[in-house]
Design a protein around this motif. Structure first.
Motif, short mmCIF file in Angstrom:
data_model
loop_
_atom_site.label_atom_id
_atom_site.label_comp_id
_atom_site.label_asym_id
_atom_site.label_seq_id
_atom_site.Cartn_x
_atom_site.Cartn_y
_atom_site.Cartn_z
N GLY A 79 0.78 -1.23 0.00
CA GLY A 79 0.00 0.00 0.00
C GLY A 79 0.81 1.27 0.00
O GLY A 79 0.25 2.36 0.17
N LEU A 80 2.11 1.17 -0.20
CA LEU A 80 2.93 2.38 -0.24
C LEU A 80 2.76 3.07 -1.59
O LEU A 80 2.91 2.46 -2.64
N ARG A 81 2.43 4.35 -1.56
CA ARG A 81 2.18 5.08 -2.80
C ARG A 81 3.47 5.60 -3.44
O ARG A 81 3.54 5.75 -4.66
N HIS A 82 4.45 5.91 -2.61
CA HIS A 82 5.68 6.48 -3.13
C HIS A 82 6.88 5.80 -2.48
O HIS A 82 6.84 5.45 -1.31
N PRO A 83 7.96 5.64 -3.24
CA PRO A 83 9.19 5.09 -2.66
C PRO A 83 9.90 6.14 -1.81
O PRO A 83 9.38 7.24 -1.61
N GLY A 84 11.09 5.80 -1.34
CA GLY A 84 11.83 6.73 -0.48
C GLY A 84 12.18 8.03 -1.18
O GLY A 84 12.26 9.08 -0.54
N LEU A 85 12.39 7.96 -2.50
CA LEU A 85 12.68 9.15 -3.30
C LEU A 85 11.89 9.06 -4.60
O LEU A 85 11.73 7.98 -5.17
N GLY A 86 11.39 10.18 -5.08
CA GLY A 86 10.68 10.20 -6.35
C GLY A 86 9.32 9.53 -6.29
O GLY A 86 8.73 9.36 -5.21
N THR A 87 8.83 9.12 -7.46
CA THR A 87 7.50 8.53 -7.56
C THR A 87 7.50 7.14 -8.19
O THR A 87 6.46 6.49 -8.24
N ASN A 88 8.67 6.67 -8.66
CA ASN A 88 8.73 5.40 -9.38
C ASN A 88 9.54 4.39 -8.58
O ASN A 88 10.72 4.61 -8.31
N PHE A 89 8.89 3.29 -8.19
CA PHE A 89 9.57 2.28 -7.38
C PHE A 89 10.73 1.64 -8.12
O PHE A 89 11.79 1.40 -7.55
N ALA A 90 10.54 1.33 -9.40
CA ALA A 90 11.58 0.64 -10.16
C ALA A 90 12.86 1.47 -10.23
O ALA A 90 13.96 0.94 -10.02
N MET A 91 12.75 2.76 -10.52
CA MET A 91 13.93 3.60 -10.59
C MET A 91 14.59 3.75 -9.22
O MET A 91 15.82 3.72 -9.10
N PHE A 92 13.78 3.88 -8.18
CA PHE A 92 14.34 4.02 -6.83
C PHE A 92 15.18 2.80 -6.46
O PHE A 92 16.31 2.93 -6.00
N TYR A 93 14.63 1.62 -6.67
CA TYR A 93 15.36 0.41 -6.29
C TYR A 93 16.54 0.14 -7.23
O TYR A 93 17.57 -0.37 -6.81
N ALA A 94 16.38 0.48 -8.50
CA ALA A 94 17.48 0.27 -9.45
C ALA A 94 18.69 1.13 -9.08
O ALA A 94 19.83 0.67 -9.15
N THR A 95 18.46 2.38 -8.69
CA THR A 95 19.57 3.27 -8.35
C THR A 95 20.28 2.84 -7.07
O THR A 95 21.41 3.27 -6.83
N GLY A 96 19.64 2.01 -6.26
CA GLY A 96 20.31 1.48 -5.08
C GLY A 96 20.88 0.10 -5.31
O GLY A 96 22.00 -0.21 -4.89
#
Length: 271
Positions: A66-83
């Motif tokens: 149910g999380l609408r936004h990741p730790g940064l930005g609005t796209n989960f895939a990009m957030f996790y990919a950059t980490g």
């Protein structure tokens, strides 16, 4: 008056030595590419699918929660990919480098093949593979998904350079430790299990309580991940990032690893 070889003869000898060393390294690189990726079903394809599967799984889990936004930005895939991708550069390259002596032990019996040749060949093959995978995955996400990110190339390059240098240092030291002490591999694998959670890949370190953050920043991978992400998310400039600290850890571990390997490599190979 003492006699010494002519300067042209010395230069010719040095060129022959450098050429022989280069030939050995290239042969080891081709062997690494063939045995590591050429004989597996899928080969290099699996190297790309593995991080994609990890990113997709984490995105699905947190969306389901149910999380609408990741730790940064609005796209989960990009957030996790950059980490995840700079994290994979460190983990995969350092683990391959740590196995260099055991992987090339038979070849090291030949006088022309040195420990340094084995380290260099294994390092560059796996580093270039991981960097290519990172480029392909990030480019695909950036082109085909609405990520809302703007690339700052300098920060991204610095983040991946930090990961690569850290992998070289830690991997070289672990090459000695795993070759000299059989139990070290098991200890290191236990230490690595919580590393993803402690490196800011899943949760941004800035979002943790201050007393936790003071301890987490001692982990050099925290700096690697944060620096890489600052190249995608404008306005995200964590003040705790210190490239000098990461390079310092890499230098100390790398120098120690090389010194110990130089001193004990004969004992390791004869064991």
């Amino acid at each position: 008056m003492s006699l010494s070889p002519d300067a042209p003869q010395l230069r010719s000898i040095h060129k022959q030595i450098r050429f022989a060393t280069l030939r050995v390294i290239m042969a080891l690189i081709l062997r690494e590419m063939t045995t590591t990726y050429g004989r597996k079903p899928g080969g290099y394809v699996w190297s790309i699918l593995e991080p994609i599967a990890g990113i997709a799984l984490m995105s699905w889990i947190f969306t389901t929660l149910g999380l609408r936004h990741p730790g940064l930005g609005t796209n989960f895939a990009m957030f996790y990919a950059t980490g995840l991708l700079p994290y994979y550069v460190f983990v995969n390259v350092s683990s391959k480098l740590a196995q260099s002596l055991s992987y090339s032990k038979q070849l090291l019996a030949y006088p022309r093949v040195t420990v340094m040749d084995a380290l260099i060949a294994r390092y560059f093959v796996n580093l270039l593979t991981q960097l290519l995978v990172a480029y392909l995955v990030l480019a695909w996400i950036k082109v085909f998904l609405d990520t809302g990110t703007d690339l700052i190339l300098g920060h991204v390059l610095l983040g991946f350079v930090m990961a690569a240098v850290l992998a070289a240092g830690v991997g070289t030291l672990n090459c000695f430790l795993t070759s000299m002490f059989q139990f070290w591999g098991s200890i290191w694998s236990v230490l690595m299990r919580p590393l993803m959670l402690l490196s800011g890949v899943v949760v941004v370190v800035d979002a943790t309580p201050p007393n936790w953050r003071d301890y987490l920043v001692w982990n050099p991978l925290v700096h690697v991940v944060a620096e890489t992400r600052s190249g995608f998310y404008h306005g995200y400039q964590p003040d705790y990032v210190s490239p000098a600290y990461v390079f310092g850890v890499a230098l100390v571990t790398g120098v120690l690893g090389l010194l110990f390997l130089w001193r004990y490599h004969r004992d390791i190979l004869e064991a």
